[in-house]
Design a protein around this motif. Structure first.
Motif, PDB file in Angstrom:
ATOM      1  N   UNK A   1      11.544 -22.016   7.299  1.00  0.00           N
ATOM      2  CA  UNK A   1      11.448 -20.417   7.320  1.00  0.00           C
ATOM      3  C   UNK A   1      10.162 -20.830   6.423  1.00  0.00           C
ATOM      4  N   UNK A   2       9.854 -22.219   5.716  1.00  0.00           N
ATOM      5  CA  UNK A   2       9.046 -22.438   4.781  1.00  0.00           C
ATOM      6  C   UNK A   2       7.587 -21.558   4.614  1.00  0.00           C
ATOM      7  N   UNK A   3       7.417 -21.537   6.628  1.00  0.00           N
ATOM      8  CA  UNK A   3       5.873 -20.324   6.406  1.00  0.00           C
ATOM      9  C   UNK A   3       6.319 -19.505   6.730  1.00  0.00           C
ATOM     10  N   UNK A   4       7.041 -18.182   5.988  1.00  0.00           N
ATOM     11  CA  UNK A   4       7.115 -17.193   6.253  1.00  0.00           C
ATOM     12  C   UNK A   4       7.154 -17.034   4.647  1.00  0.00           C
ATOM     13  N   UNK A   5       5.577 -15.881   4.466  1.00  0.00           N
ATOM     14  CA  UNK A   5       5.440 -15.758   3.286  1.00  0.00           C
ATOM     15  C   UNK A   5       6.591 -14.100   2.616  1.00  0.00           C
ATOM     16  N   UNK A   6       6.592 -14.165   1.446  1.00  0.00           N
ATOM     17  CA  UNK A   6       7.386 -13.835   1.292  1.00  0.00           C
ATOM     18  C   UNK A   6       6.415 -12.511   0.345  1.00  0.00           C
ATOM     19  N   UNK A   7       5.168 -12.661   0.335  1.00  0.00           N
ATOM     20  CA  UNK A   7       4.554 -11.410  -0.121  1.00  0.00           C
ATOM     21  C   UNK A   7       2.566 -12.104  -0.256  1.00  0.00           C
ATOM     22  N   UNK A   8       2.009 -10.977  -0.009  1.00  0.00           N
ATOM     23  CA  UNK A   8       0.592 -11.363  -0.114  1.00  0.00           C
ATOM     24  C   UNK A   8      -0.202 -11.243   1.505  1.00  0.00           C
ATOM     25  N   UNK A   9       1.193 -10.884   2.548  1.00  0.00           N
ATOM     26  CA  UNK A   9       1.716 -10.761   4.514  1.00  0.00           C
ATOM     27  C   UNK A   9       0.095 -10.277   4.242  1.00  0.00           C
ATOM     28  N   UNK A  10      -0.329 -10.299   5.807  1.00  0.00           N
ATOM     29  CA  UNK A  10      -1.811  -9.605   6.143  1.00  0.00           C
ATOM     30  C   UNK A  10      -1.556  -7.888   6.239  1.00  0.00           C
ATOM     31  N   UNK A  11      -0.171  -7.673   6.806  1.00  0.00           N
ATOM     32  CA  UNK A  11      -0.327  -5.413   6.112  1.00  0.00           C
ATOM     33  C   UNK A  11      -0.490  -5.249   5.128  1.00  0.00           C
ATOM     34  N   UNK A  12       0.397  -6.305   4.112  1.00  0.00           N
ATOM     35  CA  UNK A  12       0.769  -5.433   2.337  1.00  0.00           C
ATOM     36  C   UNK A  12      -1.425  -5.785   2.236  1.00  0.00           C
ATOM     37  N   UNK A  13      -1.915  -7.104   2.261  1.00  0.00           N
ATOM     38  CA  UNK A  13      -2.905  -7.023   1.278  1.00  0.00           C
ATOM     39  C   UNK A  13      -3.965  -5.418   2.594  1.00  0.00           C
ATOM     40  N   UNK A  14      -3.758  -5.295   3.896  1.00  0.00           N
ATOM     41  CA  UNK A  14      -4.447  -4.396   4.756  1.00  0.00           C
ATOM     42  C   UNK A  14      -4.370  -2.851   3.307  1.00  0.00           C
ATOM     43  N   UNK A  15      -3.271  -3.101   3.656  1.00  0.00           N
ATOM     44  CA  UNK A  15      -2.531  -1.140   3.161  1.00  0.00           C
ATOM     45  C   UNK A  15      -2.668  -1.574   1.298  1.00  0.00           C
ATOM     46  N   UNK A  16      -3.084  -2.384   0.848  1.00  0.00           N
ATOM     47  CA  UNK A  16      -3.809  -2.608  -0.777  1.00  0.00           C
ATOM     48  C   UNK A  16      -4.784  -1.958  -0.727  1.00  0.00           C
ATOM     49  N   UNK A  17      -5.746  -3.088   0.113  1.00  0.00           N
ATOM     50  CA  UNK A  17      -7.509  -2.699  -0.048  1.00  0.00           C
ATOM     51  C   UNK A  17      -7.701  -1.134   0.475  1.00  0.00           C
ATOM     52  N   UNK A  18      -6.818  -0.409   1.164  1.00  0.00           N
ATOM     53  CA  UNK A  18      -7.622   0.592   1.673  1.00  0.00           C
ATOM     54  C   UNK A  18      -6.639   1.681   0.352  1.00  0.00           C
ATOM     55  N   UNK A  19      -5.495   1.003  -0.484  1.00  0.00           N
ATOM     56  CA  UNK A  19      -5.003   2.043  -1.507  1.00  0.00           C
ATOM     57  C   UNK A  19      -6.441   2.111  -2.519  1.00  0.00           C
ATOM     58  N   UNK A  20      -6.680   0.473  -2.470  1.00  0.00           N
ATOM     59  CA  UNK A  20      -7.799   0.231  -3.710  1.00  0.00           C
ATOM     60  C   UNK A  20      -8.874   1.091  -3.968  1.00  0.00           C
TER      61      UNK A  20
END
Length: 134
Positions: A1-20
């Protein structure tokens, strides 16, 4: 489970990019309420909007969740605890006067960004309202 990111996942980054790109400024991976150990993925403190980007497996998406084949009972209980925590988080944040928006990782990111932008604008114009968006 160490490979599962808690933050900065691809969907989060895409959403943040559009909002920015839309000129919106926000905080990332922040607790909307001091003293409550719940972290939102995108937070607009002035507008009081908290956005959570939920993974289909970890949060039990009704469309895409597939039960684990190994150790099924453990994973069923784990996902149900996650969903119960999500409901409690939504309630706590909404009760404090914030708007909660939940975005599934499979959602169209452009539509999700538009939904977030509309919520931020609505909360800026009438901050007394608190709701939970699916």
């Amino acid at each position: 489970m160490r490979g599962n990111k808690a933050r900065d996942t691809a969907p989060e980054r895409r959403l943040r990019s559009l909002l920015h790109r839309a000129g919106m400024r926000y905080r990332v991976n922040t607790r909307p309420l001091p003293g409550v150990r719940r972290t939102a993925d995108v937070v607009f403190p002035a507008a009081r909007v908290a956005v959570f980007v939920d993974g289909c497996f970890w949060h039990g998406c009704p469309d895409h969740y597939r039960p684990a084949r190994v150790n099924g009972q453990f994973w069923r209980e784990k996902i149900e605890r996650n969903r119960a925590r999500d409901r409690e988080t939504d309630r706590l944040i909404a009760d404090a006067g914030w708007r909660v928006i939940r975005v599934w990782e499979h959602e169209d990111t452009q539509l999700a960004a538009e939904r977030v932008a509309q919520a931020v604008l609505a909360m800026r114009s009438s901050p007394a309202t608190s709701t939970i968006d699916p």
